[in-house]
Design a protein around this motif. Structure first.
Motif, PDB file in Angstrom:
ATOM      1  N   GLU A 132       0.703  -1.183  -0.075  1.00 35.70           N
ATOM      2  CA  GLU A 132      -0.081  -0.001  -0.024  1.00 35.70           C
ATOM      3  C   GLU A 132       0.779   1.386   0.086  1.00 35.70           C
ATOM      4  O   GLU A 132       0.433   2.400   0.481  1.00 35.70           O
ATOM      5  CB  GLU A 132      -1.033   0.056   1.230  1.00 35.70           C
ATOM      6  N   LYS A 133       2.110   1.083  -0.503  1.00 37.44           N
ATOM      7  CA  LYS A 133       2.922   2.471  -0.495  1.00 37.44           C
ATOM      8  C   LYS A 133       3.375   2.555  -1.843  1.00 37.44           C
ATOM      9  O   LYS A 133       3.643   1.799  -2.635  1.00 37.44           O
ATOM     10  CB  LYS A 133       4.192   2.198   0.689  1.00 37.44           C
ATOM     11  N   PRO A 134       3.856   3.924  -2.073  1.00 35.25           N
ATOM     12  CA  PRO A 134       4.757   3.990  -3.555  1.00 35.25           C
ATOM     13  C   PRO A 134       5.763   3.569  -3.457  1.00 35.25           C
ATOM     14  O   PRO A 134       6.704   3.202  -2.344  1.00 35.25           O
ATOM     15  CB  PRO A 134       4.557   5.634  -3.570  1.00 35.25           C
ATOM     16  N   PRO A 135       6.580   3.317  -4.763  1.00 41.40           N
ATOM     17  CA  PRO A 135       8.091   2.658  -4.571  1.00 41.40           C
ATOM     18  C   PRO A 135       8.892   3.793  -4.146  1.00 41.40           C
ATOM     19  O   PRO A 135       8.593   5.134  -4.331  1.00 41.40           O
ATOM     20  CB  PRO A 135       8.167   2.811  -6.231  1.00 41.40           C
ATOM     21  N   GLU A 136      10.027   3.457  -3.361  1.00 37.76           N
ATOM     22  CA  GLU A 136      10.894   4.369  -2.758  1.00 37.76           C
ATOM     23  C   GLU A 136      12.313   4.057  -3.258  1.00 37.76           C
ATOM     24  O   GLU A 136      12.611   2.645  -2.879  1.00 37.76           O
ATOM     25  CB  GLU A 136      10.674   4.071  -1.021  1.00 37.76           C
ATOM     26  N   LEU A 137      12.925   4.851  -3.531  1.00 32.96           N
ATOM     27  CA  LEU A 137      14.364   4.542  -4.205  1.00 32.96           C
ATOM     28  C   LEU A 137      15.204   4.348  -2.913  1.00 32.96           C
ATOM     29  O   LEU A 137      15.558   4.823  -2.063  1.00 32.96           O
ATOM     30  CB  LEU A 137      14.902   6.051  -4.720  1.00 32.96           C
ATOM     31  N   MET A 138      16.137   3.080  -3.299  1.00 33.24           N
ATOM     32  CA  MET A 138      16.956   2.781  -2.361  1.00 33.24           C
ATOM     33  C   MET A 138      18.479   3.086  -2.903  1.00 33.24           C
ATOM     34  O   MET A 138      19.334   3.646  -2.237  1.00 33.24           O
ATOM     35  CB  MET A 138      17.074   1.074  -2.264  1.00 33.24           C
ATOM     36  N   PHE A 139      18.789   2.759  -4.307  1.00 35.53           N
ATOM     37  CA  PHE A 139      20.151   3.040  -4.680  1.00 35.53           C
ATOM     38  C   PHE A 139      19.987   3.447  -6.485  1.00 35.53           C
ATOM     39  O   PHE A 139      18.908   3.001  -6.938  1.00 35.53           O
ATOM     40  CB  PHE A 139      20.949   1.669  -4.844  1.00 35.53           C
ATOM     41  N   LEU A 140      20.930   4.146  -6.834  1.00 35.66           N
ATOM     42  CA  LEU A 140      20.892   4.343  -8.134  1.00 35.66           C
ATOM     43  C   LEU A 140      22.260   4.155  -8.446  1.00 35.66           C
ATOM     44  O   LEU A 140      23.392   4.723  -7.998  1.00 35.66           O
ATOM     45  CB  LEU A 140      20.465   5.756  -8.252  1.00 35.66           C
ATOM     46  N   TYR A 141      22.722   3.677  -9.874  1.00 31.87           N
ATOM     47  CA  TYR A 141      23.960   3.521 -10.534  1.00 31.87           C
ATOM     48  C   TYR A 141      23.637   4.375 -11.688  1.00 31.87           C
ATOM     49  O   TYR A 141      22.891   4.079 -12.469  1.00 31.87           O
ATOM     50  CB  TYR A 141      24.112   2.101 -10.795  1.00 31.87           C
ATOM     51  N   ILE A 174      23.315  -4.074   0.186  1.00 35.30           N
ATOM     52  CA  ILE A 174      24.564  -3.957  -0.623  1.00 35.30           C
ATOM     53  C   ILE A 174      24.250  -4.065  -1.967  1.00 35.30           C
ATOM     54  O   ILE A 174      24.005  -5.088  -2.381  1.00 35.30           O
ATOM     55  CB  ILE A 174      25.603  -4.571   0.116  1.00 35.30           C
ATOM     56  N   PRO A 175      24.433  -2.862  -2.635  1.00 37.80           N
ATOM     57  CA  PRO A 175      24.226  -2.989  -4.335  1.00 37.80           C
ATOM     58  C   PRO A 175      25.490  -3.234  -4.765  1.00 37.80           C
ATOM     59  O   PRO A 175      26.698  -2.975  -4.143  1.00 37.80           O
ATOM     60  CB  PRO A 175      23.783  -1.690  -4.404  1.00 37.80           C
ATOM     61  N   GLU A 176      25.196  -4.148  -6.120  1.00 37.82           N
ATOM     62  CA  GLU A 176      26.537  -4.131  -6.794  1.00 37.82           C
ATOM     63  C   GLU A 176      26.214  -4.057  -8.288  1.00 37.82           C
ATOM     64  O   GLU A 176      25.098  -4.511  -8.687  1.00 37.82           O
ATOM     65  CB  GLU A 176      26.876  -5.366  -6.534  1.00 37.82           C
ATOM     66  N   CYS A 177      27.121  -3.419  -9.162  1.00 41.38           N
ATOM     67  CA  CYS A 177      26.886  -3.209 -10.593  1.00 41.38           C
ATOM     68  C   CYS A 177      28.148  -3.693 -11.201  1.00 41.38           C
ATOM     69  O   CYS A 177      28.952  -2.833 -11.492  1.00 41.38           O
ATOM     70  CB  CYS A 177      26.678  -1.534 -10.619  1.00 41.38           C
ATOM     71  N   PRO A 178      28.081  -4.974 -11.488  1.00 42.34           N
ATOM     72  CA  PRO A 178      29.187  -5.570 -12.061  1.00 42.34           C
ATOM     73  C   PRO A 178      29.434  -5.004 -13.672  1.00 42.34           C
ATOM     74  O   PRO A 178      30.371  -4.911 -13.946  1.00 42.34           O
ATOM     75  CB  PRO A 178      28.649  -7.298 -12.280  1.00 42.34           C
ATOM     76  N   ASP A 179      28.402  -4.669 -14.163  1.00 40.36           N
ATOM     77  CA  ASP A 179      28.574  -4.131 -15.741  1.00 40.36           C
ATOM     78  C   ASP A 179      27.268  -3.134 -15.882  1.00 40.36           C
ATOM     79  O   ASP A 179      26.372  -3.153 -15.069  1.00 40.36           O
ATOM     80  CB  ASP A 179      28.686  -5.067 -16.816  1.00 40.36           C
ATOM     81  N   SER A 180      27.235  -2.461 -16.983  1.00 38.76           N
ATOM     82  CA  SER A 180      26.283  -1.464 -17.330  1.00 38.76           C
ATOM     83  C   SER A 180      24.951  -1.906 -17.212  1.00 38.76           C
ATOM     84  O   SER A 180      23.813  -1.309 -17.296  1.00 38.76           O
ATOM     85  CB  SER A 180      26.773  -0.588 -18.305  1.00 38.76           C
ATOM     86  N   ARG A 219      23.447   6.595  -3.142  1.00 35.22           N
ATOM     87  CA  ARG A 219      22.758   5.840  -2.363  1.00 35.22           C
ATOM     88  C   ARG A 219      21.701   6.842  -1.542  1.00 35.22           C
ATOM     89  O   ARG A 219      21.953   7.850  -1.255  1.00 35.22           O
ATOM     90  CB  ARG A 219      23.852   5.381  -1.275  1.00 35.22           C
ATOM     91  N   ASN A 220      20.554   6.154  -1.231  1.00 28.94           N
ATOM     92  CA  ASN A 220      19.778   6.770  -0.313  1.00 28.94           C
ATOM     93  C   ASN A 220      20.290   6.643   1.085  1.00 28.94           C
ATOM     94  O   ASN A 220      20.073   5.181   1.677  1.00 28.94           O
ATOM     95  CB  ASN A 220      18.192   6.132  -0.447  1.00 28.94           C
TER      96      ASN A 220
END
Lengths: 110, 112
Positions: free
Chosen positions: B39-48, B64-70, B55-56
């Motif tokens: 019942e809530k809107p999406p809330e940003l956690m992380f952006l790459y 812990i986020p990880e971005c191994p490639d684009s 980070r929020n």
């Protein structure tokens, strides 16, 4: 805290009727977007309207933006049962974050 | 939308570690993790953006986020808490300012 808010928590209409969802926001924005989220799915963008635009259309959808009153509306004409969803307005203010309003549940009844 | 795929779609965890995966085939520069509680809107956690993390600061350190490639994004979760029960959406966009976000189907996490 929510920087964008839809003005109704829930709306219901009958198929074929028109409906308008309203949104108000609190900061200066560069763009406002309307998203629709059907049950069990991710949000999908309907319309993006930039701060220098006053109206945008997409088929049966029409969005307006009034930067002086910091408000926007999304109108849907000739509603269908498949329009049943939660509708979010979301604002961006030149930074990286898109802030979603709390959403309006629209139910279209047969 | 089959251009952003997430796995797993459903995850039931006790206090364990697990990772969510996302891949986008849109050639976008920015990828996001959003959390949506009931019942809530999406809330940003992380952006790459171009593999640089933004980070929020309100997100607990057990995420812990990880971005191994684009085109790929991971979210590692350790010692989950019942308040972590939610749907986690991956999203992508061409850039970061005033761009359309394209969301995946979400991964529903249930903490028991």
């Amino acid at each position: 805290s929510q920087l964008a808010e839809e003005n109704s928590w829930a709306l219901s209409v009958h198929e074929g009727e028109s409906v308008t969802v309203n949104c108000s926001y609190k900061t200066s924005i560069t763009a406002l977007q309307w998203y629709r989220q059907k049950s069990g799915k991710g949000p999908a963008q309907l319309i993006l309207i930039r701060s220098n635009e006053r109206e945008k259309r997409n088929g049966r959808l029409r969005a307006t933006l009034d930067t002086s009153s910091q408000s926007s509306s999304l109108s849907i004409t000739a509603t269908r049962c498949e329009d049943t969803a939660v509708y979010f307005c979301a604002t961006s203010s030149g930074s990286w974050q898109l802030i979603f309003g709390s959403g309006t549940q629209l139910t279209v009844m047969p | 939308n089959t251009k952003i795929t997430q796995s797993p779609r459903y995850l039931i965890l006790g206090r364990a570690n697990k990772s969510l995966e996302c891949e986008q085939h849109l050639g976008h520069n920015a990828m996001y993790w959003y959390k949506q509680s009931a019942e809530k809107p999406p809330e940003l956690m992380f952006l790459y953006n171009l593999k640089q993390l933004i980070r929020n600061e309100t997100v607990p350190s057990r995420f812990i986020p990880e971005c191994p490639d684009s085109s790929k994004l991971l979210l590692h979760i350790s010692a989950v808490d019942p308040e972590d029960s939610a749907v986690y959406f991956c999203a992508s966009s061409p850039g970061t300012s005033g761009n359309t976000l394209y969301f995946g189907e979400g991964s529903r996490l249930i903490v028991v």
